[in-house]
Enzyme design. Structure first.
Site, PDB file in Angstrom:
ATOM      1  N   SER A  35      34.073  69.670  15.598  1.00  0.00           N
ATOM      2  CA  SER A  35      33.283  70.894  15.472  1.00  0.00           C
ATOM      3  C   SER A  35      34.243  72.074  15.352  1.00  0.00           C
ATOM      4  CB  SER A  35      32.407  71.024  16.725  1.00  0.00           C
ATOM      5  OG  SER A  35      31.705  72.233  16.718  1.00  0.00           O
ATOM      6  N   LYS A  43      32.269  69.628  11.096  1.00  0.00           N
ATOM      7  CA  LYS A  43      31.066  70.449  11.358  1.00  0.00           C
ATOM      8  C   LYS A  43      31.516  71.893  11.491  1.00  0.00           C
ATOM      9  CE  LYS A  43      28.551  71.076  15.691  1.00  0.00           C
ATOM     10  NZ  LYS A  43      27.738  70.398  16.729  1.00  0.00           N
ATOM     11  N   LYS A  59      30.609  75.693  12.518  1.00  0.00           N
ATOM     12  CA  LYS A  59      29.682  76.581  13.213  1.00  0.00           C
ATOM     13  C   LYS A  59      29.361  77.717  12.253  1.00  0.00           C
ATOM     14  CE  LYS A  59      29.387  74.854  17.427  1.00  0.00           C
ATOM     15  NZ  LYS A  59      28.101  74.452  18.018  1.00  0.00           N
ATOM     16  N   ASP A  99      26.280  73.856  12.126  1.00  0.00           N
ATOM     17  CA  ASP A  99      25.522  74.048  13.361  1.00  0.00           C
ATOM     18  C   ASP A  99      25.360  75.552  13.593  1.00  0.00           C
ATOM     19  OD1 ASP A  99      24.331  73.950  15.844  1.00  0.00           O
ATOM     20  OD2 ASP A  99      26.036  73.038  16.885  1.00  0.00           O
ATOM     21  N   GLU A 148      22.177  71.752  11.676  1.00  0.00           N
ATOM     22  CA  GLU A 148      21.846  71.552  13.092  1.00  0.00           C
ATOM     23  C   GLU A 148      21.279  72.837  13.699  1.00  0.00           C
ATOM     24  OE1 GLU A 148      25.260  70.056  15.184  1.00  0.00           O
ATOM     25  OE2 GLU A 148      24.368  70.340  17.167  1.00  0.00           O
ATOM     26  N   ASP A 150      19.174  69.914  18.079  1.00  0.00           N
ATOM     27  CA  ASP A 150      20.055  69.756  19.246  1.00  0.00           C
ATOM     28  C   ASP A 150      19.331  70.396  20.442  1.00  0.00           C
ATOM     29  OD1 ASP A 150      21.995  70.105  21.228  1.00  0.00           O
ATOM     30  OD2 ASP A 150      23.502  71.016  19.954  1.00  0.00           O
ATOM     31  N   LYS A 162      22.758  64.584  23.449  1.00  0.00           N
ATOM     32  CA  LYS A 162      23.748  64.972  24.459  1.00  0.00           C
ATOM     33  C   LYS A 162      23.164  64.606  25.819  1.00  0.00           C
ATOM     34  CE  LYS A 162      25.494  69.101  22.095  1.00  0.00           C
ATOM     35  NZ  LYS A 162      25.283  70.560  21.974  1.00  0.00           N
ATOM     36  N   GLY A 190      28.668  67.012  21.635  1.00  0.00           N
ATOM     37  CA  GLY A 190      29.753  67.252  22.581  1.00  0.00           C
ATOM     38  C   GLY A 190      29.596  68.619  23.210  1.00  0.00           C
TER      39      GLY A 190
HETATM   40  O1  SMG Z   1      32.664  68.943  22.337  1.00  0.00           O
HETATM   41  O2  SMG Z   1      33.421  69.219  20.349  1.00  0.00           O
HETATM   42  C1  SMG Z   1      32.683  69.524  21.264  1.00  0.00           C
HETATM   43  C2  SMG Z   1      31.746  70.692  21.054  1.00  0.00           C
HETATM   44  C3  SMG Z   1      30.840  70.468  19.924  1.00  0.00           C
HETATM   45  O3  SMG Z   1      29.892  72.237  18.727  1.00  0.00           O
HETATM   46  C4  SMG Z   1      29.852  71.587  19.729  1.00  0.00           C
HETATM   47  N1  SMG Z   1      28.962  71.802  20.702  1.00  0.00           N
HETATM   48  O4  SMG Z   1      25.780  73.106  19.862  1.00  0.00           O
HETATM   49  O5  SMG Z   1      26.649  71.241  19.402  1.00  0.00           O
HETATM   50  C5  SMG Z   1      26.733  72.338  19.927  1.00  0.00           C
HETATM   51  C6  SMG Z   1      27.973  72.828  20.630  1.00  0.00           C
HETATM   52  C7  SMG Z   1      27.654  73.300  22.003  1.00  0.00           C
HETATM   53  C8  SMG Z   1      28.801  73.835  22.753  1.00  0.00           C
HETATM   54  S1  SMG Z   1      29.408  75.260  22.068  1.00  0.00           S
HETATM   55  C9  SMG Z   1      30.105  76.217  23.266  1.00  0.00           C
HETATM   56 MG    MG Z   2      24.688  71.953  18.410  1.00  0.00          MG
END
Ligand code: SMG
Ligand code: MG
Length: 376
Positions: A144, A170, A172, A197, A222, A247, A271, A299
């Site tokens: 991510s 992925k 953001k 995402d 996402e 999610d 998750k 994650g």
């Molecule tokens: O563990 O690599 C990881 C984080 C992956 O993007 C990630 N998580 O919405 O999926 C999600 C985010 C939530 C945490 S962002 C602070």
């Molecule tokens: Mg997410």
């Protein structure tokens, strides 16, 4: 005598700040729950809350509070020794039912449930993967990528992950950081599996804008809209041809089924922390397999403790897309456990009993900011 609980608060610096549509962090506030048996065996679980309620309503200090004030006391009848003698570690289902008497707080519940599950599995010499029904011994890993300050910086970061062998990227996204970033990455890596995402950053009125993502051949979008907007997600799916994946909206088996039946999602990010633990996560997986809904493992910047358990989950057969199960060095120079190292874009599923890893005592001591003992 009975099982006692230790709540370890840690602070671990991130190798680079991680920015999402709801904020940025450069240090991870981690809470590890340790359940200690009478014989001195420890079970571990990680609480995946962020320091502030940006991803969801839970946040770290609140989670510690609810564990201390309500969740651990609720478990007392299960973990206190009877008059006749010692106490056995409670069975996973009984822990889940007892915690269900309290509303919400899934991340805090998941941490406690996992610590007791780890202990229970160790006493049976069974790994979490075996217990959950894992069918693989390694899992495909994605990564991510946070919102960057420039496209140039983004390209350097993505290039590094591609070189390391990640099998999916992925990005953001948020309004103002989406189409240009996607175009740049897609042009440079035409073949790489790519997804985005938004962490709830768009609104129903952005449907036409989100449809512009279609040209980038994404695996999924996402959580574009707020958590409670199932109708909005359904409306968006009628305008956008890229699959919508939920999610934050998926909080339980029932909410997963509702979202699927309602047409709000065609892929689900699972998750354990968000749904209250690994038993609920497995149930959602089973539901999705039955409905032919692909799932993947999300994650929350876990340390090795949470990561180990996630990898066991990601080895179940319905996890058909690479997870946000990246290597330890994606976030941490030093992990609290032995590091998870990416090999050929994959991580190995732990095979030791329980979650299969333990914090390294020295690392735990160095990262720890507070330890609280809660005796039943
Ligand atoms: O563990 O690599 C990881 C984080 C992956 O993007 C990630 N998580 O919405 O999926 C999600 C985010 C939530 C945490 S962002 C602070
Ligand atoms: Mg997410």
């Amino acid at each position: 005598m009975s099982i006692s609980f230790l709540i370890h608060s840690l602070e671990i610096p991130l190798v680079r700040p991680f920015r999402t549509s709801f904020g940025s962090q450069s240090v991870r506030d981690v809470v590890l729950v340790e359940a200690v048996s009478e014989a001195g065996v420890s079970g571990w679980g990680e609480c995946v809350t962020m320091a502030w309620p940006g991803y969801s309503a839970e946040y770290t200090r609140g989670a510690v509070n609810v564990m201390r004030e309500f969740l651990i006391p609720t478990l007392m009848p299960l973990v206190v020794a009877s008059e006749e003698g010692g106490t056995a570690t409670p069975a996973p289902d009984s822990v889940r039912s007892a915690l269900a008497l309290m509303q919400g707080n899934p991340m805090a519940k998941s941490a406690i449930e996992t610590a007791l599950l780890d202990l229970w599995l160790k006493q049976r010499n069974l790994s979490l993967g075996e217990f959950l029904g894992a069918t693989r011994d390694q899992v495909d890993c994605g990564v991510s990528v946070g919102i960057s300050s420039s496209i140039e910086e983004l390209m350097i970061e993505v290039g590094q992950y591609v070189d390391e062998g990640y099998r999916r990227i992925k990005l953001k996204v948020e309004p103002g950081w989406d189409v240009d970033a996607l175009r740049a990455v897609r042009e440079q890596w035409p073949e790489i599996p790519l997804q985005v995402d938004a962490n709830q950053a768009y609104r129903r009125s952005d449907a036409d804008h989100l449809a512009k993502f279609d040209e980038f051949d994404l695996l999924l979008i996402e959580q574009p809209l707020p958590e409670d907007d199932l109708l909005g997600h359904r409306l968006i799916s009628s305008v956008v041809s890229t699959p919508i994946c939920l999610d934050e909206s998926i909080l339980s088996v029932d909410s997963a089924e509702s979202a699927i039946e309602f047409g709000a999602t065609t892929i689900i990010n699972i998750k354990p922390g968000r749904v209250g633990g690994f038993l609920a996560a497995r149930d959602i997986h089973d539901l999705c397999v039955e409905r032919s809904i692909p799932v993947w493992c999300g994650g929350m910047l876990e340390t090795g403790v949470g990561r180990a358990a996630n990898i066991a989950l990601a080895a179940l057969p319905g996890f058909v897309l690479p997870g946000d199960t990246s290597a330890s060095n994606r976030y941490y120079k030093e992990d609290v456990t032995e590091p998870f190292v990416l090999v050929n874009g994959q991580l190995r599923v732990p095979t030791n009993p329980g979650i299969g890893v333990e914090p390294i005592a020295e690392n735990l001591a160095e990262m720890s900011t507070a330890t609280e003992r809660i005796e039943p």
